[in-house]
Design a protein around this motif. Structure first.
Motif, PDB file in Angstrom:
ATOM      1  N   VAL A 162      -2.403  -5.530   3.527  1.00 48.00           N
ATOM      2  CA  VAL A 162      -3.755  -5.861   3.959  1.00 48.00           C
ATOM      3  C   VAL A 162      -4.759  -4.885   3.362  1.00 48.00           C
ATOM      4  CG1 VAL A 162      -5.289  -5.975   5.956  1.00 48.00           C
ATOM      5  CG2 VAL A 162      -3.035  -7.033   6.054  1.00 48.00           C
ATOM      6  N   ASN A 163      -4.428  -3.600   3.388  1.00 44.86           N
ATOM      7  CA  ASN A 163      -5.341  -2.598   2.846  1.00 44.86           C
ATOM      8  C   ASN A 163      -5.487  -2.752   1.335  1.00 44.86           C
ATOM      9  OD1 ASN A 163      -7.042  -0.449   2.726  1.00 44.86           O
ATOM     10  ND2 ASN A 163      -5.639   1.029   3.609  1.00 44.86           N
ATOM     11  N   LYS A 164      -4.412  -3.109   0.678  1.00 43.55           N
ATOM     12  CA  LYS A 164      -4.485  -3.319  -0.766  1.00 43.55           C
ATOM     13  C   LYS A 164      -5.364  -4.517  -1.100  1.00 43.55           C
ATOM     14  CE  LYS A 164      -1.569  -4.169  -4.816  1.00 43.55           C
ATOM     15  NZ  LYS A 164      -0.175  -4.386  -5.295  1.00 43.55           N
ATOM     16  N   TYR A 165      -5.239  -5.574  -0.327  1.00 44.11           N
ATOM     17  CA  TYR A 165      -6.080  -6.748  -0.566  1.00 44.11           C
ATOM     18  C   TYR A 165      -7.546  -6.427  -0.335  1.00 44.11           C
ATOM     19  CZ  TYR A 165      -8.285 -11.249   0.298  1.00 44.11           C
ATOM     20  OH  TYR A 165      -9.141 -12.304   0.281  1.00 44.11           O
ATOM     21  N   ARG A 179      -8.984  -3.593  -0.537  1.00 43.07           N
ATOM     22  CA  ARG A 179      -9.471  -2.619  -1.497  1.00 43.07           C
ATOM     23  C   ARG A 179      -9.651  -3.216  -2.883  1.00 43.07           C
ATOM     24  NH1 ARG A 179      -6.064   1.061  -0.306  1.00 43.07           N
ATOM     25  NH2 ARG A 179      -4.493   0.536  -1.860  1.00 43.07           N
ATOM     26  N   GLU A 180      -8.803  -4.158  -3.260  1.00 38.47           N
ATOM     27  CA  GLU A 180      -8.811  -4.666  -4.635  1.00 38.47           C
ATOM     28  C   GLU A 180      -9.439  -6.043  -4.767  1.00 38.47           C
ATOM     29  OE1 GLU A 180      -4.868  -4.560  -6.087  1.00 38.47           O
ATOM     30  OE2 GLU A 180      -4.643  -2.376  -5.933  1.00 38.47           O
ATOM     31  N   GLU A 181      -9.313  -6.877  -3.763  1.00 44.70           N
ATOM     32  CA  GLU A 181      -9.753  -8.263  -3.890  1.00 44.70           C
ATOM     33  C   GLU A 181     -11.020  -8.544  -3.094  1.00 44.70           C
ATOM     34  OE1 GLU A 181      -8.417 -10.272  -5.939  1.00 44.70           O
ATOM     35  OE2 GLU A 181      -6.670  -9.082  -6.485  1.00 44.70           O
ATOM     36  N   TYR A 182     -11.049  -8.153  -1.854  1.00 47.29           N
ATOM     37  CA  TYR A 182     -12.165  -8.479  -0.973  1.00 47.29           C
ATOM     38  C   TYR A 182     -12.970  -7.219  -0.740  1.00 47.29           C
ATOM     39  CZ  TYR A 182     -14.669 -10.760   2.824  1.00 47.29           C
ATOM     40  OH  TYR A 182     -15.638 -11.325   3.613  1.00 47.29           O
ATOM     41  N   HIS A 183     -14.041  -7.072  -1.516  1.00 48.52           N
ATOM     42  CA  HIS A 183     -14.806  -5.837  -1.462  1.00 48.52           C
ATOM     43  C   HIS A 183     -15.784  -5.803  -0.286  1.00 48.52           C
ATOM     44  CE1 HIS A 183     -13.186  -4.704  -5.340  1.00 48.52           C
ATOM     45  NE2 HIS A 183     -13.464  -5.911  -5.768  1.00 48.52           N
ATOM     46  N   THR A 220     -12.631  -0.541  16.334  1.00 48.26           N
ATOM     47  CA  THR A 220     -11.583  -1.564  16.323  1.00 48.26           C
ATOM     48  C   THR A 220     -11.731  -2.490  15.125  1.00 48.26           C
ATOM     49  OG1 THR A 220     -11.499  -1.504  18.729  1.00 48.26           O
ATOM     50  CG2 THR A 220     -10.519  -3.414  17.647  1.00 48.26           C
ATOM     51  N   GLY A 221     -10.616  -2.681  14.432  1.00 45.83           N
ATOM     52  CA  GLY A 221     -10.614  -3.630  13.320  1.00 45.83           C
ATOM     53  C   GLY A 221     -10.808  -3.015  11.959  1.00 45.83           C
ATOM     54  N   ILE A 222     -11.322  -1.789  11.877  1.00 43.44           N
ATOM     55  CA  ILE A 222     -11.572  -1.182  10.571  1.00 43.44           C
ATOM     56  C   ILE A 222     -10.291  -0.541  10.054  1.00 43.44           C
ATOM     57  CG2 ILE A 222     -12.791   0.669   9.391  1.00 43.44           C
ATOM     58  CD1 ILE A 222     -15.202   0.103  10.986  1.00 43.44           C
ATOM     59  N   ILE A 223      -9.946  -0.862   8.840  1.00 43.88           N
ATOM     60  CA  ILE A 223      -8.794  -0.249   8.169  1.00 43.88           C
ATOM     61  C   ILE A 223      -9.335   0.738   7.157  1.00 43.88           C
ATOM     62  CG2 ILE A 223      -6.757  -0.656   6.754  1.00 43.88           C
ATOM     63  CD1 ILE A 223      -6.526  -3.381   7.931  1.00 43.88           C
ATOM     64  N   SER A 224      -8.996   1.998   7.343  1.00 43.90           N
ATOM     65  CA  SER A 224      -9.470   3.034   6.438  1.00 43.90           C
ATOM     66  C   SER A 224      -8.696   2.977   5.126  1.00 43.90           C
ATOM     67  CB  SER A 224      -9.301   4.410   7.087  1.00 43.90           C
ATOM     68  OG  SER A 224     -10.035   4.472   8.300  1.00 43.90           O
ATOM     69  N   PRO A 225      -9.294   3.488   4.044  1.00 46.06           N
ATOM     70  CA  PRO A 225      -8.632   3.391   2.732  1.00 46.06           C
ATOM     71  C   PRO A 225      -7.266   4.065   2.659  1.00 46.06           C
ATOM     72  CG  PRO A 225     -10.954   3.913   2.465  1.00 46.06           C
ATOM     73  CD  PRO A 225     -10.676   3.994   3.926  1.00 46.06           C
ATOM     74  N   LEU A 226      -7.033   5.086   3.454  1.00 45.43           N
ATOM     75  CA  LEU A 226      -5.758   5.793   3.394  1.00 45.43           C
ATOM     76  C   LEU A 226      -4.716   5.215   4.350  1.00 45.43           C
ATOM     77  CD1 LEU A 226      -6.793   9.550   3.031  1.00 45.43           C
ATOM     78  CD2 LEU A 226      -5.745   8.062   1.318  1.00 45.43           C
ATOM     79  N   ASP A 227      -5.081   4.249   5.172  1.00 49.79           N
ATOM     80  CA  ASP A 227      -4.099   3.643   6.077  1.00 49.79           C
ATOM     81  C   ASP A 227      -3.051   2.881   5.268  1.00 49.79           C
ATOM     82  OD1 ASP A 227      -5.725   4.661   7.967  1.00 49.79           O
ATOM     83  OD2 ASP A 227      -6.336   2.749   8.857  1.00 49.79           O
ATOM     84  N   GLY A 228      -1.803   3.150   5.559  1.00 47.35           N
ATOM     85  CA  GLY A 228      -0.714   2.496   4.837  1.00 47.35           C
ATOM     86  C   GLY A 228      -0.338   3.174   3.535  1.00 47.35           C
ATOM     87  N   GLU A 229      -0.811   4.398   3.310  1.00 44.67           N
ATOM     88  CA  GLU A 229      -0.478   5.127   2.074  1.00 44.67           C
ATOM     89  C   GLU A 229       0.892   5.795   2.235  1.00 44.67           C
ATOM     90  OE1 GLU A 229      -1.396   6.458  -1.831  1.00 44.67           O
ATOM     91  OE2 GLU A 229      -2.315   4.955  -0.524  1.00 44.67           O
ATOM     92  N   GLU A 230       1.725   5.652   1.231  1.00 44.62           N
ATOM     93  CA  GLU A 230       3.069   6.248   1.247  1.00 44.62           C
ATOM     94  C   GLU A 230       3.405   6.751  -0.152  1.00 44.62           C
ATOM     95  OE1 GLU A 230       7.542   5.187   2.907  1.00 44.62           O
ATOM     96  OE2 GLU A 230       6.284   3.570   2.126  1.00 44.62           O
ATOM     97  N   LEU A 231       3.674   8.038  -0.252  1.00 46.95           N
ATOM     98  CA  LEU A 231       4.018   8.658  -1.530  1.00 46.95           C
ATOM     99  C   LEU A 231       5.327   9.424  -1.364  1.00 46.95           C
ATOM    100  CD1 LEU A 231       0.541   9.994  -2.737  1.00 46.95           C
ATOM    101  CD2 LEU A 231       1.738   7.924  -3.481  1.00 46.95           C
ATOM    102  N   ILE A 232       6.244   9.153  -2.277  1.00 47.64           N
ATOM    103  CA  ILE A 232       7.574   9.763  -2.251  1.00 47.64           C
ATOM    104  C   ILE A 232       7.743  10.605  -3.512  1.00 47.64           C
ATOM    105  CG2 ILE A 232      10.051   9.367  -2.053  1.00 47.64           C
ATOM    106  CD1 ILE A 232       8.455   8.400   0.346  1.00 47.64           C
ATOM    107  N   THR A 233       8.268  11.801  -3.347  1.00 46.39           N
ATOM    108  CA  THR A 233       8.538  12.683  -4.471  1.00 46.39           C
ATOM    109  C   THR A 233       9.979  13.175  -4.399  1.00 46.39           C
ATOM    110  OG1 THR A 233       7.892  14.719  -5.591  1.00 46.39           O
ATOM    111  CG2 THR A 233       7.686  14.692  -3.198  1.00 46.39           C
ATOM    112  N   HIS A 234      10.575  13.362  -5.571  1.00 47.85           N
ATOM    113  CA  HIS A 234      11.928  13.918  -5.660  1.00 47.85           C
ATOM    114  C   HIS A 234      11.908  15.348  -6.166  1.00 47.85           C
ATOM    115  CE1 HIS A 234      13.596   9.948  -4.840  1.00 47.85           C
ATOM    116  NE2 HIS A 234      12.763   9.455  -5.757  1.00 47.85           N
ATOM    117  N   ASN A 235      10.701  15.871  -6.311  1.00 48.70           N
ATOM    118  CA  ASN A 235      10.541  17.258  -6.736  1.00 48.70           C
ATOM    119  C   ASN A 235      10.149  18.091  -5.525  1.00 48.70           C
ATOM    120  OD1 ASN A 235      10.170  19.623  -8.073  1.00 48.70           O
ATOM    121  ND2 ASN A 235       8.593  18.885  -9.482  1.00 48.70           N
ATOM    122  N   ASN A 236      10.788  19.202  -5.311  1.00 51.89           N
ATOM    123  CA  ASN A 236      10.496  20.010  -4.128  1.00 51.89           C
ATOM    124  C   ASN A 236       9.084  20.574  -4.156  1.00 51.89           C
ATOM    125  OD1 ASN A 236      13.742  20.621  -4.779  1.00 51.89           O
ATOM    126  ND2 ASN A 236      13.251  20.138  -2.654  1.00 51.89           N
TER     127      ASN A 236
END
Length: 431
Positions: free
Chosen positions: A134-137, A139-143, A233-249
């Protein structure tokens, strides 16, 4: 001085008003109806009803109005709302804020820490992926996010992360940081790094990470919610749903946030909140290759001097009345012209190509001839033809001869059965 007659003045005034009548009535005898006109009238009424319903729905809805002004609330505190999970134990990391004033981070508040598991169950993964999509849509499609989120009657597209439905196995390997911090309304830096923070004289703080082994570093993280100001209520912030994975310590994650103060006044909410735009950068820390820095998660924010005012308003009702008049009058006018054009084309085709039976409207009907025979209503027999009777004159009367004396004379003159031939005398016993 003569006194004017009030009755006469009233009649003159009414006469003037009648002459100004823009809606004269046409007598019923002058109106001509047709089946085609009736069918077109039905279609016209249906179209008018459909358009009126659409206009009512359009003007019953609300819209958002945006204004910009200089933010004058310079002494206001700003609230940071955080809910995120870091793939390290809670005793190995520390989270705090440092702003340009150099104020001690302990005065801004403290986040809650909860040991948890970084891996999600299927139910939790589905919820988190839905929020991410939802956040990606948006941010990218529905401005135009405001048209969906801030209007009255909106629905909350996301909620709380569901609890685990499967019991975890092993020891917790992650830390959930959640809560709110109240900071100064100036530029600052929220960060999560290894080691707990300790104050440093004369200002600032430091993180003690000497006893943490390199293998225990892992700043892979998942952001469930990150916002500024009062939650709406109802507002999705830009960082909601952000997930970053690293294999470097040793890895550094940086978020550069630009905050815009926003005042929202709708029929469902009246709050002072903040919008923000974010840019993300990350890199591995390797001093031998010239990539210097501190491993951790850093959110560097700055505020705009302009403030956005969002108001939910109804469209003017006078525009609704104007559009209603235009719809009704315009459709009636167009349908009348269309009916006239179609009738003209039909008349031209019928006259030119002699299609169908064409009769001019000026043709007068044939006169009705009076009956030449009379009937006795008291008997079922037909009376004889009186033209052969000698006593009765059948010559046409002149136009100037009055009819009433002749009729009276005819009624007074008796008829004799002997003067009528036997063949014309009806049989009395036949009845």
């Amino acid at each position: 001085m003569r006194r004017l007659n009030p009755v006469r003045n009233r009649k003159q005034a009414l006469r003037v008003v009648k002459e100004l009548d823009a809606f004269p009535k046409v007598p019923e005898s002058y109106k001509e109806t047709s089946a085609s006109g009736g069918g077109l009238s039905i279609v016209t009424f249906i179209i008018i009803i459909i358009l009126i319903i659409s206009e009512v729905r359009y003007y019953a809805s609300t819209s958002l109005k945006f204004d910009c002004e200089v933010d004058g609330q310079y002494d206001q505190k700003m609230q940071i709302n955080i809910d995120m999970v870091v793939a390290m134990r809670c005793d190995l990391i520390g989270a705090d804020v440092l702003d340009v004033t150099g104020q001690d981070a302990r005065y801004f508040g403290k986040l809650n820490e909860e040991d948890t598991y970084f891996e999600l169950t299927n139910k939790q993964r589905f919820f988190f992926n839905s929020k991410k999509d939802v956040n990606k849509y948006l941010r990218e499609e529905y401005h135009a996010i405001h048209e969906l989120l801030w209007l009255t009657g909106n629905v909350n597209l996301v909620g709380e992360v569901p609890h685990r439905d499967v019991p975890p196995v092993g020891q917790p390997d992650a830390c959930r940081l959640y809560g709110s911090l109240h900071v100064n309304k100036v530029a600052g830096n929220f960060h999560i790094t290894a080691g707990k923070s300790v104050p440093v004289i004369p200002s600032g703080h430091a993180h003690l990470a000497l006893l943490i082994h390199e293998s225990e570093y892992n700043f892979s993280h998942r952001i469930n919610h990150f916002s500024f100001g009062e939650p709406v209520t109802g507002i999705i912030s830009p960082l909601d749903g952000e997930e970053l994975i690293t294999h470097n310590n040793y890895h550094m994650f940086q978020y550069f946030v630009k905050i815009v103060p926003t005042e929202v006044k709708t029929y469902a909410a009246d709050v002072d909140t903040f919008q923000y735009a974010v840019t993300e950068r990350n890199r591995s820390i390797n001093h031998s290759e010239g990539s210097h820095g501190v491993a951790g998660i850093f959110v560097k924010y700055d505020l705009s001097s302009l403030k956005i005012r969002v108001r939910e308003v109804h469209k003017p009702y006078w525009m609704f009345l104007v559009r209603m008049c235009g719809i009704i009058g315009g459709i009636f006018s167009v349908s009348g012209m269309l009916h006239g054009v179609i009738g003209l084309l039909v008349d031209v085709v019928c006259c030119r190509y002699k299609v169908g039976k064409y009769k001019p409207k000026s043709e007068s009907p044939a006169p009705v001839q009076p009956p030449t025979q009379s009937y006795d209503l008291s008997s079922s027999h037909q009376l004889p033809d009186l033209s052969n009777i000698p006593n009765v004159s059948t010559a046409p009367l002149p136009d100037s001869t009055p009819l009433t004396p002749l009729l009276q004379q005819q009624q007074q003159q008796p008829y004799s059965d002997s003067s009528i031939p036997n063949s014309y005398i009806p049989d009395q016993g036949a009845g």
